[in-house]
Scaffold this motif. Structure first.
Motif, PDB file in Angstrom:
ATOM      1  N   VAL A 243       7.169  -5.299   7.617  1.00  0.00           N
ATOM      2  CA  VAL A 243       7.426  -5.932   6.315  1.00  0.00           C
ATOM      3  C   VAL A 243       6.425  -5.446   5.275  1.00  0.00           C
ATOM      4  N   LEU A 244       5.150  -5.382   5.631  1.00  0.00           N
ATOM      5  CA  LEU A 244       4.130  -4.930   4.687  1.00  0.00           C
ATOM      6  C   LEU A 244       4.340  -3.472   4.285  1.00  0.00           C
ATOM      7  N   MET A 245       4.747  -2.631   5.232  1.00  0.00           N
ATOM      8  CA  MET A 245       4.978  -1.227   4.900  1.00  0.00           C
ATOM      9  C   MET A 245       6.196  -1.048   4.005  1.00  0.00           C
ATOM     10  N   VAL A 246       7.204  -1.889   4.185  1.00  0.00           N
ATOM     11  CA  VAL A 246       8.371  -1.851   3.289  1.00  0.00           C
ATOM     12  C   VAL A 246       7.953  -2.207   1.866  1.00  0.00           C
ATOM     13  N   ILE A 247       7.132  -3.256   1.725  1.00  0.00           N
ATOM     14  CA  ILE A 247       6.650  -3.661   0.402  1.00  0.00           C
ATOM     15  C   ILE A 247       5.822  -2.537  -0.227  1.00  0.00           C
ATOM     16  N   SER A 248       4.986  -1.881   0.573  1.00  0.00           N
ATOM     17  CA  SER A 248       4.175  -0.776   0.070  1.00  0.00           C
ATOM     18  C   SER A 248       5.047   0.371  -0.430  1.00  0.00           C
ATOM     19  N   ALA A 249       6.094   0.717   0.335  1.00  0.00           N
ATOM     20  CA  ALA A 249       7.009   1.788  -0.081  1.00  0.00           C
ATOM     21  C   ALA A 249       7.698   1.436  -1.387  1.00  0.00           C
ATOM     22  N   VAL A 250       8.088   0.168  -1.534  1.00  0.00           N
ATOM     23  CA  VAL A 250       8.707  -0.286  -2.787  1.00  0.00           C
ATOM     24  C   VAL A 250       7.743  -0.108  -3.957  1.00  0.00           C
ATOM     25  N   GLY A 251       6.458  -0.377  -3.721  1.00  0.00           N
ATOM     26  CA  GLY A 251       5.450  -0.192  -4.769  1.00  0.00           C
ATOM     27  C   GLY A 251       5.370   1.243  -5.246  1.00  0.00           C
ATOM     28  N   SER A 252       5.429   2.183  -4.327  1.00  0.00           N
ATOM     29  CA  SER A 252       5.398   3.600  -4.700  1.00  0.00           C
ATOM     30  C   SER A 252       6.613   3.964  -5.544  1.00  0.00           C
ATOM     31  N   ILE A 253       7.761   3.448  -5.145  1.00  0.00           N
ATOM     32  CA  ILE A 253       8.993   3.732  -5.889  1.00  0.00           C
ATOM     33  C   ILE A 253       8.926   3.154  -7.292  1.00  0.00           C
ATOM     34  N   ILE A 254       8.402   1.934  -7.425  1.00  0.00           N
ATOM     35  CA  ILE A 254       8.266   1.312  -8.747  1.00  0.00           C
ATOM     36  C   ILE A 254       7.393   2.165  -9.649  1.00  0.00           C
ATOM     37  N   SER A 255       6.287   2.677  -9.119  1.00  0.00           N
ATOM     38  CA  SER A 255       5.367   3.484  -9.921  1.00  0.00           C
ATOM     39  C   SER A 255       6.035   4.756 -10.420  1.00  0.00           C
ATOM     40  N   VAL A 256       6.840   5.382  -9.572  1.00  0.00           N
ATOM     41  CA  VAL A 256       7.519   6.616  -9.959  1.00  0.00           C
ATOM     42  C   VAL A 256       8.593   6.346 -10.993  1.00  0.00           C
ATOM     43  N   VAL A 257       9.414   5.335 -10.753  1.00  0.00           N
ATOM     44  CA  VAL A 257      10.560   5.056 -11.626  1.00  0.00           C
ATOM     45  C   VAL A 257      10.108   4.546 -12.991  1.00  0.00           C
ATOM     46  N   ALA A 258       9.104   3.664 -13.020  1.00  0.00           N
ATOM     47  CA  ALA A 258       8.665   3.080 -14.294  1.00  0.00           C
ATOM     48  C   ALA A 258       8.095   4.140 -15.223  1.00  0.00           C
TER      49      ALA A 258
END
Length: 494
Positions: A85-100
């Motif tokens: 679960v924590l690694m999924v949240i971390s991956a989402v964070g990386s995606i947010i940084s790229v997309v934003a």
């Protein structure tokens, strides 16, 4: 509370090592990539250092709270499940940084990425589930040691990505690493240690802990630029009050989120004290003392005049040497006990950074000091979790590691960095931010004193039975040299 066990497929021990190291590389890269990116982000977003520093600060704040909570949640709901679960949240964070594509989006993404700081205590708990008892210290040492060489390589890799592909590429790579870690984590067997009587979840304890830590950390973080301002004092006081309330609350309820009753054990308290002062001194020194010594111009009272690339290469060399020696630390800890390795690590750390008193313009001596200090650091980071494992029950491992080592190291490293920064800034060369020889020596003395206190606490820790002399642990389901069957039944330790 009770433990449940179930048959689990055997995993070869080399495979377990590889899985642990891949998972731990995710938070390591997410931390070190930002150190290399700070100048680039300042230019891209036209922001000053105080603003850009939040990409590190917000990661640290979220990470401290997550590390504290993840251990308990892992002990309750299963470490493998919480890990994923924590690694999924971390991956989402990386995606947010790229997309934003803007600073605000990066800060939000970094907050999500900060949850990866909770992976290490879960891995330490999993080590007792998936490895034979005599190999637990080796697995812990390799998992801890990957941080040094992984951090060094990560910083160089981030620099290359910044120069060739831009800052977006760092977050793409961190997302790929997180996804890879999730995939290899799925190979791990289901968690064997499970709490069958969970009781009511301590929501208040979970919610109060993170803001208390965040307020204290943020107060010390901004103290470097604002001094003892009302905001700084207010944050630290509010954080301290919240922390005291949290301690009282957790000790009074029946099923706390954080089992502070663990600290009724004298050895665990002493381990926390040793961790705290090692973090204030030895573990904080690389954040300020090493880069200032390396990259300050040679015509200053303190400085070798190295470029960032040269400094990074020397860091890679020292990190590689320390990583190579990390299995030795694990083996010695397994046979002789973690206490001995911790004491040796503190002594090496003090000797290494004490040499900075005499290497202000001496590159060969500085390199030797950095290498010795790095070896001391890896001995400390390897041995503290092992000391904890030797002194707590298997079901409390993740929680004890999270509170004593991960959260304790984060909090006191922040305090140590702030204090060392204040000491170095107390006397500077006119019209520069470079420290004078007086403030430089005072900073080194601070590290030595903190190390001496950490060593005294370590010596006072009671001697416990090394892992190699304990036989099988209740969760050992990794394939050992003597294991040939494809299925293994976990066994309970008396």
């Amino acid at each position: 509370m009770s433990l449940t066990t179930a048959p689990a497929k055997v995993r070869p021990f080399p495979l377990i090592i590889a899985i642990f190291m891949i998972i731990e590389l995710t938070p390591i890269f997410e931390v070190t990539m930002m150190y290399a990116a700070i100048p680039t982000l300042m230019g891209v977003f036209e922001a000053d250092a105080a603003t850009i520093s939040w990409v590190i600060t917000i990661f640290l704040l979220v990470g401290a709270g997550t590390a504290a909570i993840s251990g308990r949640l892992g002990d309750i709901y299963g470490r493998k499940r919480v890990l994923i679960v924590l690694m999924v949240i971390s991956a989402v964070g990386s995606i947010i940084s790229v997309v934003a594509g803007n600073l605000e989006g990066i800060l939000i993404g970094r907050a999500f990425q900060g949850t990866s700081a909770g992976l290490f205590p879960l891995l330490i708990g999993l080590a007792r589930e998936v490895a034979p008892a005599r190999k637990v210290p080796l697995l812990i040492s390799l998992t801890s040691g990957i941080g040094l060489i992984g951090g060094s390589v990560g910083a160089l890799a981030a620099g290359i990505l910044l120069q060739t592909s831009g800052w977006h590429s760092m977050f793409v790579v961190s997302a790929v690493l997180a996804v890879a870690a999730i995939l290899v984590a799925l190979i791990l067997p289901k968690s064997v240690v499970a709490v069958t009587v969970r009781g009511r979840l301590d929501v208040l304890g979970a919610l109060v802990m993170a803001p208390a830590i965040a307020a204290i950390l943020f107060g010390f973080t901004i103290s470097r630029s604002q001094g003892a301002s009302p905001v700084v004092v207010g944050l630290i006081v509010v954080g301290a009050v919240l922390f005291i309330f949290w301690v009282v609350w957790e000790l009074r309820i029946k099923n706390p989120m954080f089992n502070l009753r663990l600290f009724r054990t004298r050895s665990l308290v002493l381990t926390l004290i040793a961790t705290a002062f090692a973090s204030i001194g030895i573990l904080s020194a690389p954040a300020l003392l090493t880069p200032i010594l390396q990259q300050t111009p040679a015509d200053m009272p303190v400085g070798l005049g190295l470029t960032p690339t040269q400094a990074g290469l020397y860091g890679l060399i020292s990190g590689t040497i320390a990583f190579i020696l990390s299995p030795l630390a694990g083996r010695v800890a397994g046979r002789r006990g973690g206490k001995i390795v911790l004491a040796v690590g503190i002594v090496l750390g003090v000797i290494g950074y004490a040499s900075f008193l005499f290497s202000v313009h001496n590159l060969p001596l500085a390199i030797v000091g950095i290498v010795v200090g790095s070896v001391g650091t890896v001995f400390i980071t390897v041995s503290v979790p092992i000391v904890i494992v030797e002194n707590v029950e298997a079901r409390d491992t993740s929680e004890a590691v999270a509170l004593t080592f991960t959260v304790g190291r984060t909090i006191f490293s922040a305090i140590g960095t702030a204090v060392i920064g204040i000491v170095l800034a107390s006397s500077t060369v006119p019209d520069t931010t470079a420290p004078t020889i007086e403030s430089w020596n005072a900073g080194i003395v601070l590290v030595i004193i903190a190390g001496a206190i950490a060593l005294a606490a370590t010596i006072a820790i009671r001697k416990s039975t090394p892992m190699s002399q304990r036989g099988e642990v209740i969760e050992a389901i990794a394939q050992d040299d003597t294991t040939s069957d494809q299925e293994a039944e976990p066994v309970r330790v008396n």
